[in-house]
Design an enzyme around this catalytic site. Sequence first.
Site, PDB file in Angstrom:
ATOM      1  CD  GLU A 154     -62.393  42.465 -14.244  1.00 58.35           C
ATOM      2  OE1 GLU A 154     -61.775  43.361 -13.659  1.00 58.35           O
ATOM      3  OE2 GLU A 154     -63.134  41.644 -13.660  1.00 58.35           O
TER       4      GLU A 154
ATOM      5  CD  GLU B  68     -61.107  38.648  -8.169  1.00 55.12           C
ATOM      6  OE1 GLU B  68     -61.220  39.846  -8.464  1.00 55.12           O
ATOM      7  OE2 GLU B  68     -61.913  37.767  -8.558  1.00 55.12           O
TER       8      GLU B  68
ATOM      9  CG  HIS C 252     -57.446  37.500 -10.027  1.00 54.08           C
ATOM     10  ND1 HIS C 252     -58.534  37.593 -10.850  1.00 54.08           N
ATOM     11  CD2 HIS C 252     -57.115  38.771  -9.708  1.00 54.08           C
ATOM     12  CE1 HIS C 252     -58.861  38.873 -11.002  1.00 54.08           C
ATOM     13  NE2 HIS C 252     -58.003  39.612 -10.331  1.00 54.08           N
TER      14      HIS C 252
END
Length: 903
Positions: free
Chosen positions: A494, A769, A790
């Site tokens: 990603e 995250e 994250h």
Amino acid sequence: MNRFLLFFLCLSLSVIGQTPPPSPLRVEQLRVEYKTNPVGIDAFLPRFSWKLFSKERNTLQKSYQIQVSKDDKFSKKGLIWQSGEVVSDASHLIDYQGPNLQSRQRYFWKVKVTDNYGNVAESAVNFFEMGLLAASDWQAKWIEPEKEGIDFKKQQPASLIRKEFVTKPKGKIASARLYVTSRGLNEMYINGQRIGKDVLSPGWTAYQSRIQYFTYNVTAFIQAGNNAIGAMLGDGWYRGYLVWENNRNVWGERVALLSQLVIKYEDGTEQIIGTDETWKANNNGPIRENDLYNGETYDARLEKKGWAAVGFDESAWWNVRLGNYPKDNLIAPAGPPVRRTQELKPLKVFTTPAGETVYDFGQNMVGWVRLRVQGPAGTKIRIAHAEVLDQKGNFYTANLRSAKCELNYTLKGDSIEVYEPRFTFMGFRYARIEGLPNPPTLDNLTGVVIHSDFPNSGTFETSKPLVNQLQKNIVWGQIGNFVDVPTDCPQRDERLGWTGDAQAFVRTATFNKEVAGFFTKWLRDVAIDQKPNGGVPHVVPDVIQNKNPDDIKSSAGWADVATIAPWTLYQVYSDRRLLETQYESMKKWVEYVRKNAGTKLLWTNGEHFGDWLSYRGAAQFGEPVTDNDFIATAFFAHSANLTSKAALTLGKATDAVLYGELFQNIKKAFLQEYVSPNGRLVCNTQTAYVLALHFDLLPENLRPQAVERLVQDIKRHGNHLTTGFLGTPYLCHVLTRFGKNDVAYDLLNQETYPSWLYPVKKGATTIWERWDGIKPDGSFQDVSMNSYNHYAYGAIGDWMYQNMAGIDLVEPGFKKFVIAPKPGGGFTSTKATYESPYGTIASSWEQQNGKMTLKISVPANSKALVKLPAIGAEKLNQLAQAQRLKLTEGALEVGSGEYLFEW
């Protein structure tokens, strides 16, 4: 002559000959466009900044004089602009106002300032050098390796490109500059030596509209007579794998190089060596595969010794072909380059229960490892990367999804071989190594940390180690995800410029690092990738929705980065030009939402991520969810309000009124649709109350009830938060603002899930995250989306700086600021510094034996309001009188200097 007269004359001569005492005023840290002595900028009207230093309290700049010259002696012939004496205290981002600047010209500048005490100080001479300001300045041509690649759906070897040239006979070289960019990543060499310290150049932009070029001073690399120049080209963001659907070649299939070497001789003549048809290429070099997600495969047996040096046999190399690419979209970098910034040695090497050899670096980092090894030729070594170990202590890579994140190295069989990759990066704490010819040692691997090389801005430390680790995790999460663009994560398939993460974290980012240039560059791509109808894509550069520009789906709280980030950066850096540049993008976004909201001014359609990854409770019971239309309408109001403020700042009175009225009308619609007469919201969630309160969507009389409901919900959850990406950044700010600072501290101190310290207790060294990336039982969250680096939830850092240390701005750029620490939560001390555009702000407090001390530092040419916590009016007056300070509405007004308060 008598002795007395002789003594008098000697004394007089001694006094006359003495160097005058140095001025107590100094002017230092000169910068142009946030950079020190930059080479290769393209701002047609560059801006100058400097800082004053003085031991005298209350020092303010009274006037300044800037001079710009083509020579460092500021001769009459060389002088091109002088401001004259300007009576002003401005010392940050002062516009150049002279004649047009010329491409490739170096300019020297200095500034003289006078302070309010009459002291005068002149800076040292600094310089800035212009890049190539027009497409016509590029005489070089885009070139591509002619035979490169057959199946562009697969990873490609890194191409090698080279050319030899001869300098002018008897010509003495005065200077040499290399201007270079590429479609794909590049690494440049002259006479066998690597040029520059940058990595992953030329970075990542909206390639369809603009590509960065870099400028290098290569004077020391050019030799008289024969020379060679070489380039290595990798896939990078341009054509490598991006997103999560085996997606390649987003901007093109072929890598290409544009390089222009300009040599100036002392006789005034020039020689230009640019890429053209005479260069040669080869893709049979040692880098057999390279990709940002998958890593690099390197066969040292294929190294071509001397390939970028004079005399190399290139007879078997291919021709190159010209690439049909524009040059009018080339830009100099506004932000810092990506560089190696530090190295980490592994803490230990061990064997897992599965029998694997694993190195632990003790820190979840972003970059790569450097391998040091010795063994027989043909030995193959594989290095894999992971953020965590599983419950059994084994190497865990499932959360990387399809990203291989591997280095594969084949030895050439020399004595000791040292290898590190060029065109990839990984997010990892652990490295698994296979194929070592000898028993592993700690010397085999070194961790190399990379990120955008921005200056440090702040420091923060408290009396509680867990919170100090949280702060470290926030910083490591930031640097790991600020790799030319603000990505969501650095490890799986990603690593995209998600807009929601950036808007949630932008203010915290400014406290940790100076990110003005970094965000200036990225926000221009936000505006470029913004669709004609005003919609803002989920990620920038846009690699998800770029194929359907008319079918854009913009998400509230994500796309609002178009308004939130520019306004935040203007507040922090007082950068009016940035705000001006982004203003049309701000308007377009608000108008996009207005169209979707319709006459009711309620954004009830569209597809939104909502309060992403908020706590949902136990599966069998669940938690109330903040409705997407509630969130969308709240952010619509907030963006309209920020656009009105930006318009007012920029002198756009009509727009200021227009968007101010829009904000008020959205508030009325919001109140009617989502708020009961007694202040209860239709969404009974922490995020709902936080957004309504933080965005000032509730009337004064309903705010106390809303605050109480927020507090009760926190208590109902045992002093736990339930917020996600959109509610979390504002949660503690709202509590402190409305007198519930104790509850904010309860949340900060919470050590069980969900909380900020829960991951810290689980051994996290970056921000996760998910609140429960590792569950209480040690198992993992969903492997499809479970990053351990994250940064979004690290937005609590903003609250810690502003409220625990008490450092916050009053005027844009911290020209005037407040120091108002709010102790609580069992903390006995907090200390922080922040490097403002005027200098270092410091705040340090300590509570001990019933006494509190506060030490502060205010930089020259700025002022502060100091608010002392838990002090009575009488004692406050005594302190003010003792230090001869003005007291206004409970705050001490102080100028520059250091102060100590005890009570």
